[in-house]
Design a protein around this motif. Structure first.
Motif, PDB file in Angstrom:
ATOM      1  N   LEU A  36       0.829  -1.206   0.000  1.00  9.66           N
ATOM      2  CA  LEU A  36       0.000   0.000   0.000  1.00  9.66           C
ATOM      3  C   LEU A  36       0.864   1.258   0.000  1.00  9.66           C
ATOM      4  CD1 LEU A  36      -2.802  -1.005   2.547  1.00  9.66           C
ATOM      5  CD2 LEU A  36      -2.757  -1.317   0.061  1.00  9.66           C
ATOM      6  N   LEU A  37       2.133   1.119   0.419  1.00 13.59           N
ATOM      7  CA  LEU A  37       3.047   2.259   0.385  1.00 13.59           C
ATOM      8  C   LEU A  37       3.314   2.723  -1.040  1.00 13.59           C
ATOM      9  CD1 LEU A  37       5.654   1.237   3.123  1.00 13.59           C
ATOM     10  CD2 LEU A  37       3.956   3.067   3.257  1.00 13.59           C
ATOM     11  N   ASP A  38       3.134   1.846  -2.029  1.00 11.35           N
ATOM     12  CA  ASP A  38       3.288   2.264  -3.422  1.00 11.35           C
ATOM     13  C   ASP A  38       2.439   3.496  -3.705  1.00 11.35           C
ATOM     14  OD1 ASP A  38       4.832   0.034  -3.639  1.00 11.35           O
ATOM     15  OD2 ASP A  38       3.586  -0.999  -5.106  1.00 11.35           O
ATOM     16  N   THR A  39       1.173   3.422  -3.304  1.00 16.04           N
ATOM     17  CA  THR A  39       0.247   4.524  -3.563  1.00 16.04           C
ATOM     18  C   THR A  39       0.569   5.726  -2.689  1.00 16.04           C
ATOM     19  OG1 THR A  39      -1.374   2.730  -3.722  1.00 16.04           O
ATOM     20  CG2 THR A  39      -2.168   4.961  -4.082  1.00 16.04           C
ATOM     21  N   ALA A  40       1.008   5.477  -1.462  1.00 13.64           N
ATOM     22  CA  ALA A  40       1.370   6.586  -0.575  1.00 13.64           C
ATOM     23  C   ALA A  40       2.490   7.417  -1.190  1.00 13.64           C
ATOM     24  CB  ALA A  40       1.789   6.048   0.790  1.00 13.64           C
ATOM     25  N   PHE A  41       3.451   6.777  -1.854  1.00  9.28           N
ATOM     26  CA  PHE A  41       4.516   7.520  -2.523  1.00  9.28           C
ATOM     27  C   PHE A  41       3.958   8.397  -3.649  1.00  9.28           C
ATOM     28  CE2 PHE A  41       7.503   4.082  -0.958  1.00  9.28           C
ATOM     29  CZ  PHE A  41       8.167   4.912  -0.083  1.00  9.28           C
ATOM     30  N   PHE A  42       2.998   7.866  -4.400  1.00  2.18           N
ATOM     31  CA  PHE A  42       2.366   8.680  -5.438  1.00  2.18           C
ATOM     32  C   PHE A  42       1.745   9.938  -4.836  1.00  2.18           C
ATOM     33  CE2 PHE A  42       1.769   4.672  -8.091  1.00  2.18           C
ATOM     34  CZ  PHE A  42       2.709   5.039  -9.026  1.00  2.18           C
ATOM     35  N   VAL A  43       0.987   9.756  -3.758  1.00  5.75           N
ATOM     36  CA  VAL A  43       0.267  10.869  -3.149  1.00  5.75           C
ATOM     37  C   VAL A  43       1.238  11.901  -2.579  1.00  5.75           C
ATOM     38  CG1 VAL A  43      -1.339  11.534  -1.310  1.00  5.75           C
ATOM     39  CG2 VAL A  43      -1.772   9.466  -2.663  1.00  5.75           C
ATOM     40  N   LEU A  44       2.243  11.442  -1.834  1.00  3.93           N
ATOM     41  CA  LEU A  44       3.174  12.363  -1.195  1.00  3.93           C
ATOM     42  C   LEU A  44       4.087  13.060  -2.199  1.00  3.93           C
ATOM     43  CD1 LEU A  44       4.135  10.230   1.941  1.00  3.93           C
ATOM     44  CD2 LEU A  44       2.482  12.116   1.794  1.00  3.93           C
TER      45      LEU A  44
END
Length: 315
Positions: A127-135
């Motif tokens: 789920l951190l994959d998407t968190a990197f996109f957002v941040l």
């Protein structure tokens, strides 16, 4: 009315606790579907609303070091899960056809239970994959395909290892998926490491093809069940769900392939493709002019002079 709904939910929860395989009951996130459902709902809320709202008036975060560490950790983690899945059945005792779940407590069965849970837990780390996109404020990368894929897989796998944790033919897609992720996170890690590694990223365009091959392999393998005279797999519903899952994502990724590489709607504007990794886009070779400014994507450059009515006057 509300009390009746709550009562039915509690009864269903008790039913699940009775059906939960005792070999996996003490693993984290396996005590109730409520925990994992809340985590996944929180994930969707963050990536679609809270995260973009938080970053709206902030500059993109620079997370290169964190991404390098994360991606190569995921390479090692998935490689280890591949090894465990092979040693606990797929490279030792499985026939690659009608392989049933092992209900015993033998060392090999318990090893498969552990490998299945490790695969399940990796879906939360991803789920951190998407968190990197957002941040990194790369919200355009947070597509329906991306969010749906990351949220539905851990949810469905909770039910799978609750009832059939000891592998069998239903765990083949886990083996294939972890192999694909070893390749995928290797690409992401090299891409995040900086420009000096970009010469090793020529194979980016094959990443979607590898994903498509994954779904073909999974669908073909699980389809054997429908042509066997006798295969007493303990929970046939999972066979049907895996087949549907493989075909559904094959269609979604095929559409992505067509839009990106056939119709070329998602390719960068510049002639050289800019590699993306976990929410960052790297410019390959920016043009440096005399005054130290960087220009790209077709800007007109004037060196040692200025433009006036279409003419260039020398200084």
């Amino acid at each position: 009315m509300l009390s009746e709904v709550v009562s039915n939910v509690l009864k269903f929860n008790d039913y699940l606790l009775e059906r939960t395989d005792p070999r996996v009951r003490d693993y984290p996130l396996m005590q109730s579907p409520i925990q994992m459902t809340l985590i996944l709902l929180g994930y969707v809320f963050f990536v679609l609303y809270a995260g973009p709202r938080f970053m709206a008036n902030r500059k993109p975060l620079r997370l290169n070091t964190a991404m390098v560490f994360y991606n190569f950790f995921m390479v090692a983690y998935n490689a280890y899960v591949v090894y465990e899945l092979l040693m606990s059945g797929w490279a030792t005792t499985y026939t690659w056809r009608c392989d049933l779940c092992d209900p015993s407590s033998t060392p090999q069965a318990l090893r498969m239970v552990r490998a299945a849970w490790l695969f399940y837990f990796s879906k939360y780390v991803e789920l951190l994959d998407t968190a990197f996109f957002v941040l990194r404020k790369k919200q355009s990368q947070v597509t329906f395909l991306h969010v749906f894929h990351h949220s539905i897989l851990p949810w469905t796998w909770w039910w799978g290892i609750t009832l059939t944790p000891a592998g069998g033919m239903g765990s083949f897609h886990a083996l294939v998926n972890t192999c694909v992720h070893v390749i995928m996170y290797t690409y992401y890690g090299l891409s995040a490491a900086g420009p000096r590694f970009q010469k090793y990223l020529w194979w980016k365009k094959y990443m979607t093809a590898i994903q498509l091959i994954q779904f073909v392999l999974v669908s073909v393998h699980i389809s054997q069940y429908y042509f066997m005279e006798k295969c007493e797999y303990q929970v046939p519903m999972f066979i049907h769900l895996i087949w549907i899952y493989g075909m559904f994502f094959f269609v979604l990724f095929s559409n992505f392939w067509i839009q990106t590489y056939v119709k070329r709607k998602r390719l960068p504007v510049s002639k050289e493709e800019k590699p993306k990794q976990n929410g960052i886009t790297t410019v390959i070779e920016p043009v440096v002019v005399a005054n130290g400014k960087h220009f790209e994507n077709g800007n007109v450059l004037y060196t040692n002079g200025f433009s006036h009515n279409g003419k260039v006057k020398e200084v």
